[in-house]
Write a protein that holds these residues in place. Structure first.
Motif, PDB file in Angstrom:
ATOM      1  N   ALA A  29       0.829  -1.214   0.000  1.00 52.37           N
ATOM      2  CA  ALA A  29       0.000   0.000   0.000  1.00 52.37           C
ATOM      3  C   ALA A  29       0.863   1.263   0.000  1.00 52.37           C
ATOM      4  CB  ALA A  29      -0.937  -0.002   1.201  1.00 52.37           C
ATOM      5  N   ASP A  30       1.962   1.272   0.778  1.00 50.24           N
ATOM      6  CA  ASP A  30       2.807   2.480   0.835  1.00 50.24           C
ATOM      7  C   ASP A  30       3.332   2.818  -0.567  1.00 50.24           C
ATOM      8  OD1 ASP A  30       3.912   2.727   4.116  1.00 50.24           O
ATOM      9  OD2 ASP A  30       2.942   0.904   3.426  1.00 50.24           O
ATOM     10  N   TRP A  31       3.904   1.812  -1.249  1.00 50.71           N
ATOM     11  CA  TRP A  31       4.474   2.078  -2.588  1.00 50.71           C
ATOM     12  C   TRP A  31       3.355   2.383  -3.594  1.00 50.71           C
ATOM     13  CZ3 TRP A  31       7.205  -2.614  -0.614  1.00 50.71           C
ATOM     14  CH2 TRP A  31       8.495  -2.314  -0.179  1.00 50.71           C
ATOM     15  N   ALA A  74       8.370  12.689  -0.712  1.00 53.54           N
ATOM     16  CA  ALA A  74       7.541  11.629  -0.133  1.00 53.54           C
ATOM     17  C   ALA A  74       8.409  10.604   0.568  1.00 53.54           C
ATOM     18  CB  ALA A  74       6.689  10.975  -1.216  1.00 53.54           C
ATOM     19  N   GLU A  75       7.758   9.748   1.342  1.00 49.89           N
ATOM     20  CA  GLU A  75       8.522   8.870   2.235  1.00 49.89           C
ATOM     21  C   GLU A  75       9.250   7.730   1.528  1.00 49.89           C
ATOM     22  OE1 GLU A  75       6.275   7.085   5.423  1.00 49.89           O
ATOM     23  OE2 GLU A  75       8.031   6.014   6.164  1.00 49.89           O
ATOM     24  N   GLU A  76       8.602   7.116   0.539  1.00 45.24           N
ATOM     25  CA  GLU A  76       9.159   5.847   0.030  1.00 45.24           C
ATOM     26  C   GLU A  76      10.094   6.044  -1.160  1.00 45.24           C
ATOM     27  OE1 GLU A  76       8.725   3.685   2.111  1.00 45.24           O
ATOM     28  OE2 GLU A  76       6.938   4.414   3.133  1.00 45.24           O
ATOM     29  N   ASP A  77      10.965   5.033  -1.357  1.00 48.54           N
ATOM     30  CA  ASP A  77      11.798   5.019  -2.562  1.00 48.54           C
ATOM     31  C   ASP A  77      11.729   3.628  -3.179  1.00 48.54           C
ATOM     32  OD1 ASP A  77      13.632   3.277  -1.295  1.00 48.54           O
ATOM     33  OD2 ASP A  77      14.600   4.973  -0.321  1.00 48.54           O
ATOM     34  N   LEU A 129       4.134  14.063   0.638  1.00 49.54           N
ATOM     35  CA  LEU A 129       3.191  12.934   0.715  1.00 49.54           C
ATOM     36  C   LEU A 129       3.695  11.867   1.678  1.00 49.54           C
ATOM     37  CD1 LEU A 129       0.827  11.131  -0.486  1.00 49.54           C
ATOM     38  CD2 LEU A 129       2.491  10.378  -2.203  1.00 49.54           C
ATOM     39  N   ASP A 130       2.845  11.493   2.608  1.00 48.57           N
ATOM     40  CA  ASP A 130       3.092  10.268   3.378  1.00 48.57           C
ATOM     41  C   ASP A 130       2.045   9.281   2.880  1.00 48.57           C
ATOM     42  OD1 ASP A 130       3.621   8.264   5.162  1.00 48.57           O
ATOM     43  OD2 ASP A 130       3.791   9.599   6.902  1.00 48.57           O
ATOM     44  N   PRO A 131       2.447   8.329   2.032  1.00 46.89           N
ATOM     45  CA  PRO A 131       1.440   7.484   1.373  1.00 46.89           C
ATOM     46  C   PRO A 131       0.637   6.661   2.368  1.00 46.89           C
ATOM     47  CG  PRO A 131       3.663   6.651   0.959  1.00 46.89           C
ATOM     48  CD  PRO A 131       3.821   7.990   1.625  1.00 46.89           C
ATOM     49  N   VAL A 132       1.324   6.130   3.374  1.00 44.84           N
ATOM     50  CA  VAL A 132       0.607   5.501   4.498  1.00 44.84           C
ATOM     51  C   VAL A 132       1.315   5.975   5.756  1.00 44.84           C
ATOM     52  CG1 VAL A 132      -0.054   3.368   5.670  1.00 44.84           C
ATOM     53  CG2 VAL A 132      -0.042   3.443   3.178  1.00 44.84           C
ATOM     54  N   ASP A 133       0.653   6.778   6.525  1.00 42.60           N
ATOM     55  CA  ASP A 133       1.230   7.210   7.795  1.00 42.60           C
ATOM     56  C   ASP A 133       0.653   6.316   8.881  1.00 42.60           C
ATOM     57  OD1 ASP A 133       2.680   8.952   9.596  1.00 42.60           O
ATOM     58  OD2 ASP A 133       0.711   9.626  10.251  1.00 42.60           O
ATOM     59  N   GLY A 134       1.544   5.838   9.763  1.00 46.21           N
ATOM     60  CA  GLY A 134       1.091   4.867  10.757  1.00 46.21           C
ATOM     61  C   GLY A 134       1.038   3.481  10.128  1.00 46.21           C
ATOM     62  N   THR A 135       2.100   3.135   9.390  1.00 46.90           N
ATOM     63  CA  THR A 135       2.115   1.831   8.714  1.00 46.90           C
ATOM     64  C   THR A 135       1.935   0.693   9.730  1.00 46.90           C
ATOM     65  OG1 THR A 135       3.546   2.769   7.042  1.00 46.90           O
ATOM     66  CG2 THR A 135       3.422   0.394   7.080  1.00 46.90           C
ATOM     67  N   LEU A 136       2.441   0.914  10.940  1.00 49.36           N
ATOM     68  CA  LEU A 136       2.275  -0.108  11.978  1.00 49.36           C
ATOM     69  C   LEU A 136       0.793  -0.326  12.290  1.00 49.36           C
ATOM     70  CD1 LEU A 136       4.388  -1.714  13.477  1.00 49.36           C
ATOM     71  CD2 LEU A 136       4.336   0.013  15.282  1.00 49.36           C
TER      72      LEU A 136
HETATM   73 MG   LIG Z   1       4.444   6.395   5.882  1.00 42.75          MG
END
Ligand SMILES: [Mg+2]
Ligand SMILES: Nc1ncnc2c1ncn2[C@@H]1O[C@H](COP(=O)(O)OS(=O)(=O)O)[C@@H](OP(=O)(O)O)[C@H]1O
Ligand SMILES: [Mg+2]
Ligand SMILES: [Mg+2]
Length: 452
Positions: A122-124, A147-150, A214-221
């Motif tokens: 989901a994050d990517w 954004a957060e992910e690479d 962008l934080d695609p999913v914040d609180g991934t935990l």
């Molecule tokens: Mg995130």
């Protein structure tokens, strides 16, 4: 009855911007509505803009004057806000699908990053989808996204299955774009296009110009535990957050369920687990800087089309200013914020209620809509807060009437790159000045004896 900031539809005619940023004048054919006007001198990338209702604009400006809010140019960011809200609605739908799959069967779509934090399909996928949509609407060439992910992990030889899952998830989501009033790709994106969309979000921000964060999913935990998470998108111009959009797909109908944790519900809340029907309510909340208003609209259901403003209603912070009646929220994980320090603060300032521990920027949304009064985060020394973890929430709380500062009472600085440089001790958000001053005094009184 208050009206949302604007109520045009982006859906009518959308320029097609090719990969290299050129507009090729190919308009979408499968959109709903036709509320567009053509600019006399069309800007380079965007040939058409959503219709702007001047009469509504005056009433917004009057509202702002009565609130003492300096009015920026009212129509400046409307198209950005429109695309951003629709994109976040799409991202919420994507995340709901992925979370349902993750929870129903354990699989290898949850990975650990080098710092041991989780990252998922989901994050990517959200990052790729939002990046692709912003490129389409605003032109790839001048588009900066932090954004957060690479793509490091995704590009490894042993990640081919994961990559296929991401590409499929992105295409599944983009195929639904017309339902959200946006134009998707003419044909499914290939692997390289998806990787390119993710890695395009590698801007490093800074003090001048315009960029998205962008934080695609914040609180991934929280996401992988079937709990709260958020999708956070903000636009920053010359160091100021000018737009914020937060998607909170699991925000419950009853605020008491915010403290529900799947793993610990019996011990902590003694509440019966909500049914999926009532749990999965969710909404998207958004605000434009200087408007003096923040809004929330429900998530689009699978059988609906997004017709703006999608039943949006204004949100406002709580009027509670007595600490004895106030609820404070904080991160779930002790590793992310010191629970013992905030317990001391709570005692010092006379907070009586149990802390509301919630994953993600849903905490900012809870303050903005008046379900809690205080949010505090005190990370361990040496941890540097990132801009995408706060930008959207800050502008939404401020426009809803609340305050967000560091522990010295200084505004968070989004102009120094990917980190909130110069942040003094922690982040404090509150429903208003009385509570805010009390928290800052309590931090000052307790800090030296803390081990932070
Ligand atoms: Mg995130
Ligand atoms: N050590 C440490 N200290 C402080 N903060 C950290 C730390 N590590 C990570 N992060 C960032 O915290 C984001 C999650 O914040 P939450 O408020 O959701 O925390 S919690 O999971 O409820 O404990 C989380 O965002 P996501 O990675 O998007 O989930 C991180 O950016
Ligand atoms: Mg985050
Ligand atoms: Mg993360």
């Amino acid at each position: 009855m208050d009206m949302p900031l604007y109520c045009s539809s982006l859906a009518a005619r959308v320029p097609h911007v090719s990969g290299d940023g050129r507009v090729n004048n190919k308009f979408a054919s499968n959109h709903v509505g036709s509320l567009f006007f053509q600019h006399q001198n069309p800007p380079k990338q965007i040939l058409s803009l959503p219709k702007f209702d001047q009469s509504r604009s005056s009433s917004i400006m009057e509202d702002q004057k009565s609130l003492g809010v300096a009015s920026p140019e009212p129509e400046k960011y409307y198209q950005e806000l429109d695309v951003a809200v629709r994109a976040v609605q799409m991202a919420c739908s994507l995340c709901q699908r992925v979370q349902d799959r993750l929870i129903s069967k354990s699989n290898d779509q949850i990975q650990s990053k080098d710092d041991n934090s989780p990252v998922t399909v989901a994050d990517w996928s959200v990052q790729a989808t939002v990046s692709w949509l912003l490129s389409e609407y605003f032109g790839r060439k001048n588009l900066s996204i932090v954004a957060e992910e690479d793509v490091q992990k995704l590009s490894k030889a042993d990640a081919s299955e994961l990559l296929v899952a991401v590409v499929n998830t992105v295409n599944e989501c983009l195929a639904e774009a017309p339902r959200f009033g946006l134009k998707g790709p003419d044909k499914a994106l290939g692997t390289s296009e998806v990787l390119e969309a993710i890695s395009h979000c590698n801007s490093s921000g800074g003090p001048t110009g315009r960029f998205w964060t962008l934080d695609p999913v914040d609180g991934t935990l929280g996401f992988v535990r079937g709990d709260q998470y958020a999708i956070a998108l903000a636009l920053i111009e010359d160091g100021d957050v000018v737009l914020g959009v937060l998607g909170c797909p699991n925000y419950p109908m009853r605020k008491e369920w915010l403290s529900y944790h799947h793993r610990y519900h019996r011990i902590i809340t003694k509440l019966t687990p909500p049914t999926s029907e009532s749990w999965d309510k969710g909404f998207v909340t958004y605000a434009m800087k200087g408007s003096g208003k923040a809004w929330m609209q429900p998530l689009l259901q699978s059988n609906q089309k997004l017709v703006w403003p999608n039943s949006a209603r204004p949100v406002r912070v709580s009027s509670i200013d007595d600490p004895a009646l106030a609820t404070f929220c904080e991160p779930v994980e002790k590793a992310n914020s010191s629970h013992s320090f905030t317990a001391g603060l709570a005692h010092t300032m006379g907070l009586r209620k149990q802390p509301l521990r919630v994953y993600s920027m849903v905490k900012y949304a809870a303050i903005a809509r008046g379900d809690a009064e205080i949010f505090m985060k005190f990370a361990r020394a040496g941890y540097k807060e990132k801009i995408w973890d706060h930008a959207a929430g800050v502008v939404i709380i401020q426009e809803a009437g609340g305050m967000v500062t560091d522990a010295r009472g200084q505004p968070l600085d989004f102009s120094k790159g990917i980190y909130l440089e110069g942040l003094d001790r922690g982040v404090i958000a509150s429903a208003g000045a009385i509570l805010h001053d009390k928290i800052i005094s309590a931090v000052d009184a307790s800090w030296d004896s803390s081990c932070l």
